[in-house]
Scaffold this motif. Structure first.
Motif, short mmCIF file in Angstrom:
data_model
loop_
_atom_site.label_atom_id
_atom_site.label_comp_id
_atom_site.label_asym_id
_atom_site.label_seq_id
_atom_site.Cartn_x
_atom_site.Cartn_y
_atom_site.Cartn_z
N ARG A 86 0.83 -1.20 0.00
CA ARG A 86 0.00 0.00 0.00
C ARG A 86 0.87 1.25 0.00
O ARG A 86 0.58 2.20 -0.71
CB ARG A 86 -0.92 0.03 1.24
N VAL A 92 -10.58 -1.06 -6.43
CA VAL A 92 -11.95 -1.28 -5.95
C VAL A 92 -12.96 -0.58 -6.86
O VAL A 92 -13.97 -1.17 -7.27
CB VAL A 92 -12.10 -0.81 -4.49
N ALA A 136 -18.44 -0.11 -0.66
CA ALA A 136 -17.89 -0.18 0.70
C ALA A 136 -17.53 -1.63 1.07
O ALA A 136 -16.48 -1.89 1.66
CB ALA A 136 -18.86 0.41 1.71
N VAL A 137 -18.40 -2.56 0.72
CA VAL A 137 -18.14 -3.98 1.00
C VAL A 137 -16.93 -4.47 0.20
O VAL A 137 -16.08 -5.20 0.72
CB VAL A 137 -19.39 -4.83 0.69
N ARG A 168 -14.43 -2.64 -0.85
CA ARG A 168 -13.22 -2.04 -0.27
C ARG A 168 -12.81 -2.81 0.99
O ARG A 168 -11.62 -3.13 1.16
CB ARG A 168 -13.43 -0.57 0.07
N GLN A 169 -13.76 -3.13 1.86
CA GLN A 169 -13.44 -3.89 3.08
C GLN A 169 -12.82 -5.24 2.73
O GLN A 169 -11.85 -5.66 3.36
CB GLN A 169 -14.70 -4.10 3.92
N ALA A 170 -13.38 -5.90 1.74
CA ALA A 170 -12.86 -7.21 1.33
C ALA A 170 -11.45 -7.08 0.76
O ALA A 170 -10.56 -7.90 1.07
CB ALA A 170 -13.78 -7.86 0.31
N GLU A 220 -9.24 -4.67 1.41
CA GLU A 220 -8.34 -4.33 2.52
C GLU A 220 -8.03 -5.55 3.37
O GLU A 220 -6.89 -5.76 3.77
CB GLU A 220 -8.94 -3.20 3.36
N ALA A 221 -9.05 -6.37 3.64
CA ALA A 221 -8.84 -7.58 4.44
C ALA A 221 -7.92 -8.57 3.71
O ALA A 221 -7.04 -9.16 4.32
CB ALA A 221 -10.18 -8.24 4.76
#
Length: 187
Positions: A130, A153, A171-172, A174-176, A178-179
């Motif tokens: 990142r 994303v 948003a979902v 992006r979370q996925a 990032e995880a």
């Protein structure tokens, strides 16, 4: 065919409150990602300088974009010879190369002695790691930095919407993303 890279790039810039039409952009690279970014920036009204190791590749991008966008403000140069002069006028610097991508995380498409400015936004399309060497240098010099995860994303969301006709859950997504990166980087 369709390409969502440019849309994803612009959407992420807007998500970071970057006023695109006011930018004097420097795009480093001459491949497909550079073409999408240059086209999107020119379409949004930014002036764009393209710097690439092979001048002919930068010129081909400029010619293709100019043939579709009347009045596009485009210039070309070679890397590294024209980097400093192009950077001097740039308010937005975009790395569209793979330089700095894992596992070659210490590489940087920039001259170590060339400083960034606090009025510059530095965007690296690389998203793993990142915080690339380029972004670390820019941050240390006081510039604002943005990594490429948001573009990934946003372009994926644009593609999903295009294919399904339904709004993508950005948003979902992006979370996925990032995880997944956190797992890969061992965090």
């Amino acid at each position: 065919g369709d390409n969502t890279d440019g849309r994803g790039f612009i959407a992420d810039l807007r998500a970071h409150d970057v006023l695109i039409a006011a930018q004097r952009a420097l795009v480093i690279g001459g491949g497909g990602a550079a073409r999408a970014v240059v086209y999107a920036l020119a379409e949004a009204g930014a002036a764009v300088a393209i710097v690439n190791r092979t001048l002919a590749h930068a010129q081909a991008i400029a010619a293709a974009v100019a043939s579709h966008i009347a009045g596009a403000q485009l210039t070309c140069g070679t890397f590294p010879d024209d980097l400093a002069s192009a950077a001097a006028g740039a308010t937005l610097v975009v790395n569209s190369t793979s330089v700095g991508l894992w596992p070659d995380v210490d590489a940087m498409p920039w001259e170590e002695t060339l400083a960034f400015r606090p009025d510059q936004v530095v965007y690296d399309l690389v998203y793993q790691p990142r915080l690339t060497a380029l972004l670390r240098k820019a941050q240390a010099d006081g510039a604002r930095v943005i990594d490429g995860l948001g573009m990934l994303v946003e372009q994926g969301a644009a593609a999903l919407t295009r294919w399904t006709g339904q709004p993508a859950p950005v948003a979902v997504m992006r979370q996925a993303a990032e995880a997944a990166l956190a797992l890969r980087e061992g965090h």
